[in-house]
Design a protein around this motif. Structure first.
Motif, short mmCIF file in Angstrom:
data_model
loop_
_atom_site.label_atom_id
_atom_site.label_comp_id
_atom_site.label_asym_id
_atom_site.label_seq_id
_atom_site.Cartn_x
_atom_site.Cartn_y
_atom_site.Cartn_z
N THR A 253 0.77 -1.11 0.19
CA THR A 253 -0.23 -0.06 -0.08
C THR A 253 0.89 1.28 0.10
N TYR A 254 1.94 1.04 0.71
CA TYR A 254 3.17 2.36 0.82
C TYR A 254 3.46 2.68 -0.72
N CYS A 255 3.96 1.67 -1.15
CA CYS A 255 4.36 1.80 -2.63
C CYS A 255 3.34 2.44 -3.65
N VAL A 256 2.17 1.81 -3.64
CA VAL A 256 1.00 2.31 -4.55
C VAL A 256 0.74 3.55 -4.31
N PHE A 257 0.42 3.90 -3.00
CA PHE A 257 0.06 5.52 -2.88
C PHE A 257 1.24 6.38 -3.00
N LYS A 258 2.39 6.09 -2.79
CA LYS A 258 3.49 6.76 -3.40
C LYS A 258 3.80 6.97 -4.77
N LEU A 259 3.52 6.03 -5.53
CA LEU A 259 3.64 6.01 -6.85
C LEU A 259 2.48 6.95 -7.39
N ARG A 260 1.37 6.59 -6.93
CA ARG A 260 0.03 7.73 -7.19
C ARG A 260 0.63 8.99 -7.18
N ALA A 296 -1.46 1.56 -11.35
CA ALA A 296 -2.47 1.54 -12.48
C ALA A 296 -3.84 0.91 -12.04
N ASP A 297 -3.81 -0.46 -11.52
CA ASP A 297 -4.98 -1.09 -11.62
C ASP A 297 -6.03 -0.79 -10.28
N VAL A 298 -5.10 -0.11 -9.27
CA VAL A 298 -6.01 0.42 -8.20
C VAL A 298 -6.63 1.79 -8.43
N PHE A 299 -5.80 2.69 -9.29
CA PHE A 299 -6.08 4.04 -9.59
C PHE A 299 -6.15 4.24 -11.19
N PRO A 300 -6.98 3.45 -11.74
CA PRO A 300 -7.08 3.62 -13.54
C PRO A 300 -7.09 4.88 -13.96
N ASP A 301 -7.51 5.96 -13.10
CA ASP A 301 -7.68 7.22 -13.58
C ASP A 301 -6.19 7.85 -14.03
N ILE A 302 -5.11 7.31 -13.58
CA ILE A 302 -4.02 7.90 -13.66
C ILE A 302 -3.02 6.80 -14.48
N ARG A 303 -3.65 5.94 -15.08
CA ARG A 303 -2.99 4.70 -15.86
C ARG A 303 -2.00 5.08 -17.21
N LEU A 304 -2.83 6.36 -17.77
CA LEU A 304 -1.98 6.93 -18.99
C LEU A 304 -0.76 7.52 -18.44
N LYS A 305 -0.76 8.40 -17.46
CA LYS A 305 0.37 9.11 -16.81
C LYS A 305 1.33 7.91 -16.52
N LEU A 306 1.14 6.89 -15.52
CA LEU A 306 1.93 5.94 -15.38
C LEU A 306 2.64 5.12 -16.55
N GLU A 307 1.81 4.99 -17.41
CA GLU A 307 2.31 4.40 -18.92
C GLU A 307 3.45 4.90 -19.43
N ARG A 308 3.48 6.28 -18.98
CA ARG A 308 4.51 7.16 -19.75
C ARG A 308 5.88 7.06 -19.11
N TYR A 309 5.94 6.41 -17.87
CA TYR A 309 7.21 6.24 -17.27
C TYR A 309 7.73 4.72 -16.81
N CYS A 310 8.55 4.82 -15.78
CA CYS A 310 8.90 3.49 -15.41
C CYS A 310 10.19 3.30 -14.35
N GLU A 311 9.67 3.86 -13.19
CA GLU A 311 10.86 4.03 -11.95
C GLU A 311 10.37 4.95 -10.60
N GLY A 312 11.11 4.68 -9.20
CA GLY A 312 10.70 5.67 -7.91
C GLY A 312 11.18 5.34 -6.53
N ILE A 313 10.85 6.23 -5.30
CA ILE A 313 11.50 6.28 -3.90
C ILE A 313 10.75 6.99 -2.72
N ILE A 314 10.99 7.23 -1.57
CA ILE A 314 10.83 7.91 -0.46
C ILE A 314 9.46 7.97 0.37
N PRO A 315 9.52 8.11 1.71
CA PRO A 315 8.49 7.94 2.64
C PRO A 315 7.15 8.80 2.64
#
Length: 321
Positions: A253-260, A296-315
């Motif tokens: 959950t930490y990772c998914v929310f941070k990437l979002r 992308a699965d949990v937050f499909p509204d930002i799928r297009l934004k995520l598909e433009r990238y590929c990498e991440g960190i911090i609390p």
């Protein structure tokens, strides 16, 4: 290693096998326990063996009633490795074929919703005093928040010593974690304040070794953490089955929310994901990039934004701290 730790016809070989694995850099703690049970089984059922037979291997490797598919396959894999070792030193052993037991479906992480997290932490805040573990009511509200806010593995948080927690700089020192990884983990401001308050209540006497002391000053056990976790889920009205949620899902959950959060802010994930990899203690990029799919699965509204990238960190997940 303790003398006569293993039993059965291959007790010495089991001891030598574990020593070899440890010399190669593996911890082999869980595996040692499995081999002990295998040795005990052989001692009671096949004590006069001079070779490891197919019958003995398949009988012990059969799936137990309450065993998960993944645990079953891990147990069988260890016996396969031990059989190969016996053959390599001249003792005949039947080697369980690879994929002899099919794995079950891959576990789908449970990504906690904001409402579930609010209810769960409200339940931890109502944890009551226990005379056998006198700090339980102080530990639980902080321990689970630390897992969520920092993405720590449960074992990493359990084994933190007082010296590992720098409450001045707001840094955690994680030593010899998975893959023998050492790293420093920065804390968010709100989590640091919680840890400082907790430390004043628990560690003012300076008598504890572990930051989250358990029964008789030992670190909390996984069983103890899980027992309390189940209790808080029930009080929070979050359903639990054999498939989850799990304590480890706080890390997911930490990772998914941070990437979002980063995607919504337009941050360059190609720059941030390698940092997240280091922060989480991952060995490969793919381990970290795995979370892009779940985000992308949990937050499909930002799928297009995520598909433009590929990498991440911090609390910093301040809302739930």
């Amino acid at each position: 290693m303790a003398e006569n730790e293993f039993s059965g016809p291959f007790a010495k070989e089991m001891s030598d096998f574990v020593e070899l694995k440890m010399a190669l850099g593996y911890k082999y703690t869980t595996e040692r326990g499995i081999l002990k049970r295998f040795g005990s089984f052989l001692s009671s059922e096949y004590d006069d063996l001079d070779s490891l037979s197919k019958e003995a291997v398949t009988k012990w490797c059969s799936k137990t009633l309450h065993e998960t598919d993944n645990n079953h396959c891990s147990r069988a894999s260890l016996v396969r490795q031990f059989s190969k070792y016996l053959n390599s030193i001249g003792i005949k052993a039947w080697v369980l074929p690879n994929k002899y037991y099919p794995k079950g479906n891959k576990y789908i992480p449970h990504i906690y919703t904001p409402d579930e997290l609010t209810r769960f932490f409200s339940a931890t805040d109502k944890c009551t005093y226990c005379s056998e573990v006198p700090y339980r009511h102080l530990i639980m509200p902080v321990f689970f928040r630390l897992l969520l806010s920092s993405g720590l593995r449960c074992s990493e948080a359990r084994m933190l010593t007082v010296d590992d927690v720098d409450l001045d700089l707001g840094i955690l020192k994680i030593s010899d974690s998975k893959n023998h990884n050492d790293r420093l983990v920065p804390l968010s401001k709100t989590m640091l304040i919680r840890l400082q308050r907790y430390s004043e209540q628990v560690h003012s006497s300076g008598s504890h070794e572990f930051f989250f002391p358990g029964y008789k000053e030992k670190p909390m056990t996984l069983g103890n953490v899980y027992k309390n976790f189940r209790r808080f889920l029930w009080k929070a009205g979050i359903s639990h089955t054999g498939d989850g949620p799990r304590v480890h899902d706080f890390r997911h959950t930490y990772c998914v929310f941070k990437l979002r959060e980063w995607a919504e802010q337009g941050k360059d994930l190609m720059v941030l994901i390698p940092l997240m990899r280091t922060y989480l203690g991952h060995q490969t990029f793919n381990e970290t990039a795995y979370y892009l799919k779940w985000t992308a699965d949990v937050f499909p509204d930002i799928r297009l934004k995520l598909e433009r990238y590929c990498e991440g960190i911090i609390p910093e997940m301040e809302e739930f701290q």
